[in-house]
Design an enzyme around this catalytic site. Structure first.
Site, PDB file in Angstrom:
ATOM      1  N   HIS A  87       0.821  -1.213   0.000  1.00 14.35           N
ATOM      2  CA  HIS A  87       0.000   0.000   0.000  1.00 14.35           C
ATOM      3  C   HIS A  87       0.853   1.262   0.000  1.00 14.35           C
ATOM      4  O   HIS A  87       0.362   2.334   0.320  1.00 14.35           O
ATOM      5  CB  HIS A  87      -0.919   0.008   1.224  1.00 14.35           C
ATOM      6  CG  HIS A  87      -1.871  -1.130   1.274  1.00 14.35           C
ATOM      7  ND1 HIS A  87      -2.814  -1.358   0.301  1.00 14.35           N
ATOM      8  CD2 HIS A  87      -2.029  -2.135   2.187  1.00 14.35           C
ATOM      9  CE1 HIS A  87      -3.521  -2.443   0.607  1.00 14.35           C
ATOM     10  NE2 HIS A  87      -3.058  -2.929   1.741  1.00 14.35           N
ATOM     11  N   HIS A 127      -7.654  -4.430  -1.494  1.00  8.55           N
ATOM     12  CA  HIS A 127      -6.979  -5.718  -1.679  1.00  8.55           C
ATOM     13  C   HIS A 127      -7.606  -6.489  -2.840  1.00  8.55           C
ATOM     14  O   HIS A 127      -7.297  -7.651  -3.053  1.00  8.55           O
ATOM     15  CB  HIS A 127      -7.085  -6.584  -0.420  1.00  8.55           C
ATOM     16  CG  HIS A 127      -6.534  -5.925   0.805  1.00  8.55           C
ATOM     17  ND1 HIS A 127      -7.283  -5.679   1.922  1.00  8.55           N
ATOM     18  CD2 HIS A 127      -5.299  -5.460   1.073  1.00  8.55           C
ATOM     19  CE1 HIS A 127      -6.541  -5.086   2.841  1.00  8.55           C
ATOM     20  NE2 HIS A 127      -5.332  -4.935   2.344  1.00  8.55           N
TER      21      HIS A 127
END
Length: 334
Positions: free
Chosen positions: A58, A221
């Site tokens: 991330h 995700h």
């Protein structure tokens, strides 16, 4: 799905090694655990420590937000996976200045379990008081009446910003948690996915979208969104995201907000600014003022295509936290 990596099993360790070398003036690695990173700057006694963390992939979240005015430490997990309790505990011990530590993380089962275990260990084994605040900003992940089930996405950035400022202001543990929870309750996000990412270990797409298809409400995700449909213009996408956000939180005419247009990894800033342009128009039409704006890659999903829109309703206290200066490797605000 080409990647500039070496052995896929070593990507997180090699990323951390490179990050430490590039930003050694900001951050250092604890010898007790190579997934435990803390600020290299001196912090004052009796300041509440801010600990963030989550899975790798991330970037610049979450390592990039350790620095002055935001987090004091970060626990790093595997790609899209929670860190284990051990690195969380090591960071907790390192950043505790006698006033306790606040954990900030997204509402995912693994994070809830591991950060919860670390908090218990800190209390029982180290006599460190720990408070926690979860990010639940994704309106697409659960209905409004089940907000406790919502996942955290890019709105986590605003929670870090608010809590980090509150800790700098000298707030005690209880009030830092209160400010973090207020920031979360005032924040809503929604994203659109245009293309998948691929994990280094698999080299395969994390989900499937046809060439002319997009997915509204996709998680960072690759979790399924609300619906798939044909690719639409930036204005139509912004209209949908803002509409769903404003239906979920009451923001009155004359009130002000902070806005984040967050890229998911491979979306050019050109496109993000086109989306911001439309979001600003829509809020202006509603009589809502933008107090602070942020456009760019803040919490990504490897090389996923698409973006998310985050809106945080502001009051006087939250405005003060948004104005607070920050100096981190991946984010500077004067």
């Amino acid at each position: 799905m080409k990647k500039l990596i070496n052995n896929p099993t070593n990507v997180v360790e090699e990323m951390i090694e490179g990050y430490m070398k590039a930003h050694s003036d900001y951050i250092r690695q604890l010898p007790e655990n190579n997934r435990s990173l803390v600020t290299a700057r001196q912090t004052r006694d009796n300041k509440v420590g801010i600990l963030i963390g989550g899975g790798s992939g991330h970037e610049p979240g979450f390592m990039g937000y350790v620095g002055d005015g935001m987090a004091d430490g970060v626990a790093v997990g595997n790609i899209f996976a929670s860190p284990s309790p051990d690195p969380i505990l090591e960071v907790t011990k390192a950043i505790d200045k006698g006033a306790g530590v606040v954990y900030l993380y997204g509402n995912y089962a693994g994070d809830v379990m591991n950060f919860g275990m670390a908090a218990e260990m800190a209390d029982l084994e180290e006599d460190i008081q720990v408070g926690s605040a979860l990010a639940t900003d994704d309106v697409a992940s659960a209905p409004k009446e089940e907000m406790e089930k919502r996942r955290g996405i890019a709105g986590e950035f605003f929670i870090y910003k608010a809590a980090g400022a509150a800790a700098d202001f000298g707030y005690n543990l209880e009030n830092v948690v209160r400010v973090a929870e207020k920031a979360n309750s005032n924040t809503r996000s929604m994203g659109v996915g245009l293309s998948p990412c691929s994990l280094p270990q698999t080299g395969k797409p994390s989900f499937e979208l046809r060439e002319n298809e997009m997915e509204i409400g996709l998680g960072h995700h690759g979790e399924p969104g609300i619906e798939k449909g044909p690719l639409e213009t930036a204005d139509h996408v912004a209209d949908r995201l803002v509409k769903d956000i404003l239906q979920d939180i009451q923001i009155n005419k004359g009130e002000q907000v902070a806005v984040l247009i967050n890229g998911l990894g491979s979306t050019p800033r050109m496109e993000l600014y086109i989306v911001y342009r439309r979001v600003e128009q829509l809020l202006k039409e509603q009589g809502i003022g933008i107090y602070r704006s942020y456009v760019g890659d803040y919490i990504t999903s490897l090389e996923m295509g698409g973006c998310s829109v985050t809106i945080m309703k502001l009051d006087a206290e939250l405005k003060k936290t948004m104005d607070h200066p920050v100096n981190c490797p991946m984010f500077v605000q004067k």
